[in-house]
Design an enzyme around this catalytic site. Structure first.
Site, PDB file in Angstrom:
ATOM      1  N   LEU A 127     -47.740 -71.663 -58.969  1.00  0.00           N
ATOM      2  CA  LEU A 127     -47.216 -72.913 -59.538  1.00  0.00           C
ATOM      3  C   LEU A 127     -46.599 -72.630 -60.899  1.00  0.00           C
ATOM      4  CD1 LEU A 127     -50.286 -75.169 -58.683  1.00  0.00           C
ATOM      5  CD2 LEU A 127     -48.352 -74.499 -57.230  1.00  0.00           C
ATOM      6  N   ALA A 128     -45.280 -72.728 -60.959  1.00  0.00           N
ATOM      7  CA  ALA A 128     -44.602 -72.337 -62.198  1.00  0.00           C
ATOM      8  C   ALA A 128     -43.503 -73.322 -62.569  1.00  0.00           C
ATOM      9  CB  ALA A 128     -44.027 -70.936 -62.040  1.00  0.00           C
ATOM     10  N   ALA A 129     -43.719 -74.595 -62.222  1.00  0.00           N
ATOM     11  CA  ALA A 129     -42.657 -75.568 -62.470  1.00  0.00           C
ATOM     12  C   ALA A 129     -42.754 -76.212 -63.848  1.00  0.00           C
ATOM     13  CB  ALA A 129     -42.685 -76.645 -61.388  1.00  0.00           C
ATOM     14  N   GLY A 130     -43.935 -76.132 -64.446  1.00  0.00           N
ATOM     15  CA  GLY A 130     -44.149 -76.834 -65.712  1.00  0.00           C
ATOM     16  C   GLY A 130     -43.272 -76.276 -66.821  1.00  0.00           C
ATOM     17  N   ARG A 155     -46.507 -77.570 -74.635  1.00  0.00           N
ATOM     18  CA  ARG A 155     -47.288 -77.181 -75.806  1.00  0.00           C
ATOM     19  C   ARG A 155     -46.848 -75.841 -76.406  1.00  0.00           C
ATOM     20  NH1 ARG A 155     -52.809 -78.195 -72.585  1.00  0.00           N
ATOM     21  NH2 ARG A 155     -51.336 -77.994 -70.861  1.00  0.00           N
ATOM     22  N   ASP A 207     -49.681 -69.735 -65.148  1.00  0.00           N
ATOM     23  CA  ASP A 207     -49.896 -69.448 -66.572  1.00  0.00           C
ATOM     24  C   ASP A 207     -51.215 -68.730 -66.855  1.00  0.00           C
ATOM     25  OD1 ASP A 207     -51.565 -71.557 -66.040  1.00  0.00           O
ATOM     26  OD2 ASP A 207     -50.854 -72.835 -67.679  1.00  0.00           O
ATOM     27  N   GLU A 216     -61.103 -82.818 -64.781  1.00  0.00           N
ATOM     28  CA  GLU A 216     -60.237 -82.376 -65.878  1.00  0.00           C
ATOM     29  C   GLU A 216     -60.812 -82.849 -67.209  1.00  0.00           C
ATOM     30  OE1 GLU A 216     -57.554 -80.252 -65.497  1.00  0.00           O
ATOM     31  OE2 GLU A 216     -58.505 -80.202 -63.537  1.00  0.00           O
ATOM     32  N   ASN A 258     -51.329 -72.061 -72.590  1.00  0.00           N
ATOM     33  CA  ASN A 258     -50.700 -73.361 -72.822  1.00  0.00           C
ATOM     34  C   ASN A 258     -49.983 -73.416 -74.168  1.00  0.00           C
ATOM     35  OD1 ASN A 258     -51.720 -74.464 -70.375  1.00  0.00           O
ATOM     36  ND2 ASN A 258     -53.701 -74.768 -71.352  1.00  0.00           N
ATOM     37  N   ALA A 307     -29.322 -27.510 -91.328  1.00  0.00           N
ATOM     38  CA  ALA A 307     -29.752 -28.739 -91.994  1.00  0.00           C
ATOM     39  C   ALA A 307     -28.538 -29.580 -92.379  1.00  0.00           C
ATOM     40  CB  ALA A 307     -30.561 -28.388 -93.236  1.00  0.00           C
TER      41      ALA A 307
HETATM   42  C1  UD1 Z   1     -54.973 -76.597 -64.814  1.00  0.00           C
HETATM   43  C2  UD1 Z   1     -56.052 -77.163 -63.910  1.00  0.00           C
HETATM   44  C3  UD1 Z   1     -57.403 -77.023 -64.617  1.00  0.00           C
HETATM   45  C4  UD1 Z   1     -57.648 -75.541 -64.939  1.00  0.00           C
HETATM   46  C5  UD1 Z   1     -56.493 -74.958 -65.734  1.00  0.00           C
HETATM   47  C6  UD1 Z   1     -56.669 -73.456 -65.816  1.00  0.00           C
HETATM   48  C7  UD1 Z   1     -55.043 -79.009 -62.642  1.00  0.00           C
HETATM   49  C8  UD1 Z   1     -54.932 -80.473 -62.506  1.00  0.00           C
HETATM   50  N1  UD1 Z   1     -55.789 -78.583 -63.647  1.00  0.00           N
HETATM   51  O1  UD1 Z   1     -54.946 -77.377 -65.995  1.00  0.00           O
HETATM   52  O2  UD1 Z   1     -58.447 -77.494 -63.787  1.00  0.00           O
HETATM   53  O3  UD1 Z   1     -58.864 -75.405 -65.655  1.00  0.00           O
HETATM   54  O4  UD1 Z   1     -55.226 -75.224 -65.092  1.00  0.00           O
HETATM   55  O5  UD1 Z   1     -55.687 -72.870 -66.648  1.00  0.00           O
HETATM   56  O6  UD1 Z   1     -54.490 -78.284 -61.840  1.00  0.00           O
HETATM   57  N2  UD1 Z   1     -47.394 -77.092 -62.690  1.00  0.00           N
HETATM   58  C9  UD1 Z   1     -46.345 -77.288 -61.828  1.00  0.00           C
HETATM   59  N3  UD1 Z   1     -45.897 -78.556 -61.642  1.00  0.00           N
HETATM   60  C10 UD1 Z   1     -46.432 -79.634 -62.279  1.00  0.00           C
HETATM   61  C11 UD1 Z   1     -47.497 -79.415 -63.160  1.00  0.00           C
HETATM   62  C12 UD1 Z   1     -47.966 -78.134 -63.350  1.00  0.00           C
HETATM   63  O7  UD1 Z   1     -45.830 -76.350 -61.234  1.00  0.00           O
HETATM   64  O8  UD1 Z   1     -45.959 -80.752 -62.040  1.00  0.00           O
HETATM   65  C13 UD1 Z   1     -47.864 -75.726 -62.913  1.00  0.00           C
HETATM   66  C14 UD1 Z   1     -47.643 -75.290 -64.334  1.00  0.00           C
HETATM   67  O9  UD1 Z   1     -46.392 -74.627 -64.466  1.00  0.00           O
HETATM   68  C15 UD1 Z   1     -48.814 -74.365 -64.582  1.00  0.00           C
HETATM   69  C16 UD1 Z   1     -49.884 -74.825 -63.609  1.00  0.00           C
HETATM   70  O10 UD1 Z   1     -49.255 -75.681 -62.682  1.00  0.00           O
HETATM   71  O11 UD1 Z   1     -48.508 -73.016 -64.293  1.00  0.00           O
HETATM   72  C17 UD1 Z   1     -51.011 -75.573 -64.303  1.00  0.00           C
HETATM   73  O12 UD1 Z   1     -50.457 -76.651 -65.029  1.00  0.00           O
HETATM   74  P1  UD1 Z   1     -50.947 -77.005 -66.495  1.00  0.00           P
HETATM   75  O13 UD1 Z   1     -50.249 -78.216 -66.919  1.00  0.00           O
HETATM   76  O14 UD1 Z   1     -50.903 -75.824 -67.356  1.00  0.00           O
HETATM   77  O15 UD1 Z   1     -52.466 -77.397 -66.157  1.00  0.00           O
HETATM   78  P2  UD1 Z   1     -53.751 -77.328 -67.090  1.00  0.00           P
HETATM   79  O16 UD1 Z   1     -53.824 -78.581 -67.870  1.00  0.00           O
HETATM   80  O17 UD1 Z   1     -53.783 -76.059 -67.835  1.00  0.00           O
HETATM   81 CA    CA Z   2     -52.437 -74.339 -68.056  1.00  0.00          CA
END
Ligand code: UD1
Ligand code: CA
Length: 416
Positions: free
Chosen positions: A9-12, A16, A102, A154, A227, A389
């Site tokens: 999952l790498a869409a975020g 922060r 991440d 969470e 993050n 040199a």
């Molecule tokens: C998430 C977990 C949390 C865990 C933590 C570990 C959830 C709801 N929570 O929280 O339980 O302890 O990771 O690091 O999953 N992403 C998408 N699309 C979205 C949102 C997120 O692809 O719409 C991806 C982000 O790019 C990221 C990952 O999902 O790589 C986690 O998202 P992030 O927002 O960092 O979640 P945390 O709050 O860290």
């Molecule tokens: Ca995270």
């Protein structure tokens, strides 16, 4: 590996991080976060990988060459991100590893442990957990009286009595694909964040008496989720230590680990000593019984043979150094091939870049380069030749085998 795929999952955006660059492209020891994760997954034996991208997806293309990409159109949470990959998994009945994009420090060995626990126990879901002294910010693992996992809560939704739980969700899971997608369609939007949480699948599975297993890592650093820039620095610090330990275990002395940075994948032979303030970047191989540093920077694509010395304020890049060669002080060599038993005097500089192209320099076996020499590439210094040199050797003015050259520009003083 049979019937095993992975979703990352790498869409975020990584809000922060306060960056224009997608979070997963930020680098740790010379490699983007996403590449650390993909490398671990591949090392664990999984080749079918789907990466879910969203924010800045075009910027990621170059790092995603051998994977399938699913685009999450609206960033509606980690649950929605997994749903975005569903189209690429039609009819797939096997197991699926899901990882947050991440968490760059999760080891391939740990991924293998999760998979074998998952398969051995025939669980619907197997979760990687860690125990943190300060679990702030992470999802907490809620267990029942028998130790069985009930749900993941969470941070933002946890009441105080759940916030004290120190076992956290790393964000790496193994699922039976069929169970995952069935339950994913049942999760609701979180009230507070208006997102679909992947973690809510766990509660639904548990309510329906599906088996949920877990693997607890004994190295909590493995669970670092990046993050913020502070997390990035912590992850780098931890990975740095991991790499140095691996190298020391192979018989290398590192005089001052606190000022030494070695990128993952660097190979160093036994009995080599690495002195303080040395940085060795990716794709570097150093032989046995060498002395490297202090204050040396070895950039990518360098090899150094056995019994050689690379000393203070020396920078090497795209360079091959042979055995028993000394490059002891204040030198820059780029795109250079240096033979065996060569002495490179203090302050030698190779001019490898002419403003347009990078050109090659060859310094053959047993050559002696005097202090402050300038070698303008492309140029070759023959076997056993001496460069006086302060001499400037212009491009193309190859120095014959055994000859001595001096002056600016170099002229032949003696031929062999
Ligand atoms: C998430 C977990 C949390 C865990 C933590 C570990 C959830 C709801 N929570 O929280 O339980 O302890 O990771 O690091 O999953 N992403 C998408 N699309 C979205 C949102 C997120 O692809 O719409 C991806 C982000 O790019 C990221 C990952 O999902 O790589 C986690 O998202 P992030 O927002 O960092 O979640 P945390 O709050 O860290
Ligand atoms: Ca995270």
């Amino acid at each position: 590996m049979k019937e095993m795929k992975a979703i990352v999952l790498a869409a975020g955006r990584g809000t922060r991080m306060r960056s224009d660059v997608p979070k997963v492209l930020h680098e740790i020891l010379g490699k983007p976060i996403i590449s650390h994760i993909l490398d671990s997954i591949r090392e664990a034996g999984i080749t079918d990988i789907i990466v879910v991208t969203g924010y800045g997806s075009g910027l990621l293309d170059e790092k995603l060459k051998d994977v399938e990409v699913a685009v999450q159109k609206k960033l509606l949470g980690s649950g929605d991100a997994v749903s975005a990959a569903k189209g690429l998994l039609k009819g797939y009945k096997g197991d699926i590893l899901v990882m947050c994009g991440d968490t760059p420090l999760v080891r391939s060995r740990t991924i293998k442990d999760i998979i074998s626990k998952h398969r051995g126990s025939k669980a619907s879901a197997t979760i990687l957990t860690a125990v943190f002294k300060d679990p702030t910010g992470y999802g907490r693992i809620l267990r029942g009286a028998e130790g069985n996992i009930l749900k993941i809560v969470e941070e933002a939704d946890a009441p105080l009595y759940e916030k004290v739980i120190d076992e956290i969700n790393v964000g790496t899971y193994c699922f039976k694909a069929a169970d995952l997608f069935e339950r994913l369609s049942e999760i609701a939007r979180n009230n507070r964040k208006k997102e679909y949480y992947l973690t809510d699948v766990i509660e639904i599975l548990s309510r329906n008496r599906n088996r949920i297993e877990s693997v607890k890592t004994d190295d909590p650093d493995e669970a670092i989720g990046v993050n913020t820039r502070m997390d990035l620095a912590r992850a780098a610090e931890s990975l740095k230590k991991r790499v140095l330990c691996e190298i020391m275990e192979l018989g290398v002395t590192i005089e001052d680990p606190s000022t030494t940075i070695i990128y993952p994948g660097v190979e160093v032979g036994a009995d080599t000593v690495i002195r303080p303030n040395t940085i060795i970047e990716s794709d570097v191989r150093i032989g046995r019984n060498c002395s490297i540093g202090p204050f040396t920077r070895i950039r990518p694509h360098v090899t150094v043979g056995d019994n050689s010395e690379v000393g203070n304020f020396v920078e090497l890049v795209r360079t091959e150094v042979g055995d028993d060669t000394k490059i002891k002080h204040h030198t820059y060599l780029g795109d250079t091939k240096v033979g065996n038993r060569v002495n490179i005097g203090a302050g030698t500089i190779v001019a490898n870049f002419d403003g347009k192209n990078k050109n090659k320099t060859v310094i053959e076996d047993s050559a002696f380069i005097g202090i402050g020499a300038r070698l303008i590439a492309p140029v070759k210094i023959g076997k056993g030749a001496t460069v006086g040199a302060g001499c400037v050797v212009p491009k193309g003015h190859n120095v014959p085998k055994g000859a001595t050259v001096v002056g600016v520009p170099a002229r032949i003083l003696r031929k062999k």
